[in-house]
Each structure stands twice: as structure tokens, then as C-alpha cells.
Motif scaffolding. Structure first.
Motif, mmCIF file in Angstrom:
data_model
loop_
_atom_site.group_PDB
_atom_site.id
_atom_site.type_symbol
_atom_site.label_atom_id
_atom_site.label_comp_id
_atom_site.label_asym_id
_atom_site.label_seq_id
_atom_site.Cartn_x
_atom_site.Cartn_y
_atom_site.Cartn_z
ATOM 1 N N ALA A 115 37.143 40.948 29.333
ATOM 2 C CA ALA A 115 38.405 40.636 29.531
ATOM 3 C C ALA A 115 39.608 40.285 30.360
ATOM 4 N N SER A 116 40.086 39.064 30.496
ATOM 5 C CA SER A 116 41.081 38.309 31.812
ATOM 6 C C SER A 116 41.580 39.351 32.067
ATOM 7 N N GLY A 117 41.823 39.451 33.436
ATOM 8 C CA GLY A 117 43.340 40.482 33.328
ATOM 9 C C GLY A 117 42.613 41.480 34.102
ATOM 10 N N ILE A 118 41.632 42.287 33.455
ATOM 11 C CA ILE A 118 40.665 43.815 34.012
ATOM 12 C C ILE A 118 40.025 43.620 34.647
ATOM 13 N N GLN A 119 40.318 45.075 35.581
ATOM 14 C CA GLN A 119 39.216 45.472 36.305
ATOM 15 C C GLN A 119 38.016 46.393 36.507
ATOM 16 N N PRO A 120 36.756 46.356 36.078
ATOM 17 C CA PRO A 120 36.371 47.722 36.718
ATOM 18 C C PRO A 120 36.883 48.505 37.461
ATOM 19 N N GLN A 121 37.076 49.955 37.653
ATOM 20 C CA GLN A 121 36.963 50.840 38.935
ATOM 21 C C GLN A 121 36.309 52.017 38.812
ATOM 22 N N GLN B 24 45.956 44.991 36.145
ATOM 23 C CA GLN B 24 47.465 43.975 36.936
ATOM 24 C C GLN B 24 47.118 44.502 38.290
ATOM 25 N N GLY B 25 45.873 44.948 38.810
ATOM 26 C CA GLY B 25 45.914 45.962 40.350
ATOM 27 C C GLY B 25 46.184 47.203 40.064
ATOM 28 N N ILE C 245 47.547 45.056 25.619
ATOM 29 C CA ILE C 245 49.071 44.464 26.333
ATOM 30 C C ILE C 245 48.754 44.777 28.423
ATOM 31 N N LYS C 246 49.373 43.206 28.550
ATOM 32 C CA LYS C 246 49.176 43.952 30.085
ATOM 33 C C LYS C 246 50.236 44.177 30.639
ATOM 34 N N GLY C 247 50.892 44.680 31.191
ATOM 35 C CA GLY C 247 52.579 44.450 31.570
ATOM 36 C C GLY C 247 53.088 45.899 31.337
#
Length: 364
Positions: free
Chosen positions: A152-158, A172-173, A212-214
Motif C-alpha cells: 500500500a502506498s505511503g506505508i513502510q515496513p519497520q 507518514q514516517g 487512513i493516513k494522517g
């Protein structure tokens, strides 16, 4: 004779002084009448030039007397050529005005007013992963939802642990602890989902995933500062549904997942059961696990009671037991006695129950 030669020399110097004189100009904006610094002032025929100073003034010394064509140019203004006759009649600089060549935007007025809208009613942008994408990703990675959310765009695995392979997600970082994980609109495991790696959530019973991003902390609490992920599960239908998925990988992974859904009269049932195993595997041969040893079992039954067309009651339970072991591959596989080797072992047991009543109010 000497007197005559001296007079001729004096006349020649006076003629040379008269033949050359400075050119002084003042350049400003034609509309605003403000002076313009950095304007190029060039006499093309003589190949000489200069630029205006911070006060819009420029001077070209030792310009031959007579008519001269002078070109003025600057970024954002149309070029202009002005004819001058030297020497200038006045000691004051000649005034030159340039017309702006770029269009000016009108002023933007932003107005705000208070409204009676509740924050729950304000539109929020939601990205939805539908059934087709869920089915595709479930076939590729049936053990967990990690792959589904990674793409999914805007989501990074950690990766919270390189040895055990635990994964959280950054939106969003921001750190993973600021991402709220919901299941059917309620915090997963009572809001303690941050201690739960997303590799422990099977996707087979999901109907859709909303992202939901934000910041959504005003509605969902402080864990939703970065955003939230809502896992929406399937509900019973009149047509029974049975999905069984068996997956075997060449690196020692095995997934057995089954999901049943059905409804008879006022009663409905959904049941999800998974058994996932992974053998410890060292891909690059450095002696440490790239794929940890995993034993994971999940069972999630739900019983629905449809009181009437507008009221539904359901009671559910969730049980999950997992053991993940990573580290020195020799110590995990052969378990030598007496050798001190690095091993990271995580065991989690999670049990929860759910009780929910949905009642739709009829409009009158």
C-alpha cells in the motif's frame, strides 16, 4: 613656435574631453514605480554594459558623444531599447521604466467560519483494499497481512527484530507505535496491538482493509497520530462459504488456513483456523537466520444472532499462540550442548473475547 604647439595640445585635450561623457540612468518598474536592481544596461554598438545597483542606478563612463542606442533587460520584464544623445543635458540620471512581462496573480483571500459539524461527520479520505486484492495477496502470503500492507502506498515496513522477523508499520514516517490497528472498528486486542507484530494476523477472513493516513487521534485515541488500519472481517451469508488454503514453500514454510461462513435463520457462524510453521533458514550463509523458526496457531470463532432486520448481536473469541525463534542457525537446528550461542525466542499467547450489538435506527 613652442607657444603654438602648447595651444594645439590644450585644444586637443579639450576636444577629447568633449568627445566622451558618462551615461547615467535610473531604472524603475512602470506600474509600481519602484526602482529595479540588477537590470542589464548595454550599448550593443560599443559592446559595453553594466547593471543597476540596489537603488536602480547605473553609469557607463567614457561613452562617445552623439546618439546611442541603449538596451535594458531584466528577468520578469520586457526588454526595452532607448535612444540617448550624449552628452546628457542634465547631471541627473535619465529615467527609464520597464513593463513587467509576467502575469500577476490576484490576491487569494481565505475565509474561515465556525460550523456546527461534529468531527465524526467530517469527511475523511480512506484508502480501501477490496476483495480482489485481498484474495490475491492471501494466496501469495496466507500466514499474515504483512505483504498486503507493505504494497500500500505511503506505508513502510519497520522490522522490530531482524532475527525473529517481527514487523510493524510506519505511516507518514512516524514510528509504528503511532499507527492504530482496528478490527471491525475496535482496537485490536483492546488497544494493545503495538505489542503484536502484524505477522501474527491472518488475512483469510478479511472482507476489506481501510487505511487512513494522517492524524485521527481525535476519533481513535493517541495511537492514531500517524493513521490507522481497519481490518474488516467477513460476515455470515445465506450461501455457505468454505475456503481452505494449503501452502508449502521450498524454504521450509507451511501454511494451513481454513475459513467457514454460513447463516441459517437467525443464527450465523464464522470460523477462522490457521496453522503456520516455518523452519529456521539461513539464506545467505552467514550463520544467522534470515527466516526464523515459527509455530503459529490462530482460532477465531464468531456466533451471530439476528434479532430482527435492524439488530444484530454477535459473540466472538480469539486465541493465538506463537513461538518465534531466531539467531544462530546452528544452535536452533542442532541444539548443541555446552556451547553459548545467540538465540532470540519470543512466545506470545493472546486470548480475547468480543461482544457487540449493532442496532440501526429507522428514520421516521
Amino acid at each position: 613656435m613652442k607657444v603654438i604647439l602648447l595651444l594645439l595640445a590644450l585644444l586637443g585635450s579639450v576636444g577629447a574631453a568633449v568627445a566622451q561623457s558618462p551615461l547615467r540612468v535610473l531604472v524603475r518598474d512602470e506600474r509600481t514605480k519602484t526602482t529595479l536592481p540588477g537590470v542589464s544596461v548595454v550599448i550593443p554598438a560599443l559592446q559595453i554594459g553594466t547593471a543597476t545597483d540596489v537603488n536602480g542606478r547605473a553609469e557607463l563612463p567614457n561613452v562617445p558623444a552623439g546618439p546611442q542606442q541603449v538596451t535594458f533587460s531584466s528577468i520578469g520584464y520586457g526588454p526595452r531599447t532607448v535612444a540617448f544623445t550624449l552628452p546628457q543635458a542634465s547631471a541627473e540620471p535619465a529615467l527609464v521604466e520597464l513593463e513587467p512581462s509576467s502575469l500577476e496573480l490576484e490576491g487569494v483571500v481565505v475565509e474561515a467560519t465556525r460550523t456546527g459539524s461534529r468531527i465524526e461527520d467530517v469527511p475523511v479520505r480512506i484508502e480501501v483494499l477490496g476483495p480482489e486484492e485481498l484474495d490475491e495477496k492471501s494466496s501469495m502470503k496466507p500466514a499474515n497481512v504483512a505483504m498486503l500492507l507493505t504494497e500500500a502506498s505511503g506505508i513502510q515496513p519497520q522490522f522490530t527484530s531482524a532475527n525473529s522477523g517481527s514487523v510493524a508499520f510506519r505511516i507518514q514516517g512516524l514510528d509504528g507505535r503511532y499507527t492504530q490497528i482496528l478490527r471491525d472498528g475496535f482496537p485490536l486486542y483492546g488497544g494493545f496491538s503495538q505489542g503484536l507484530s502484524l505477522v501474527q494476523i491472518p488475512p483469510l477472513d478479511l472482507r476489506q482493509v481501510g487505511i487512513i493516513k494522517g492524524a485521527s487521534s481525535a476519533l481513535y485515541g493517541g495511537d492514531a497520530i500517524a493513521g490507522l488500519v481497519n481490518l474488516v472481517t467477513k460476515t455470515p451469508t445465506a450461501t455457505p462459504e468454505l475456503n481452505v488454503l494449503l501452502n508449502q514453500t521450498q524454504k521450509g514454510g507451511r501454511d494451513l488456513t481454513a475459513f467457514y461462513s454460513g447463516r441459517t435463520g437467525q443464527l450465523g457462524l464464522t470460523l477462522l483456523a490457521t496453522q503456520n510453521t516455518q523452519r529456521a533458514f539461513d539464506v545467505d550463509g552467514d550463520g544467522f537466520t534470515d527466516l526464523p523458526q515459527v509455530q503459529l496457531t490462530n482460532v477465531n470463532p464468531r456466533l451471530y444472532y439476528y434479532l430482527n432486520d435492524s439488530t444484530t448481536v454477535y459473540l466472538g473469541a480469539t486465541a493465538g499462540v506463537e513461538t518465534r525463534t531466531g539467531g544462530d542457525i546452528e544452535a536452533i537446528v542442532n541444539q548443541p550442548v555446552g556451547l553459548r550461542r545467540y538465540i532470540e525466542r519470543n512466545r506470545s499467547e493472546r486470548y480475547s473475547t468480543q461482544f457487540r450489538v449493532d442496532a440501526r435506527r429507522r428514520g421516521g
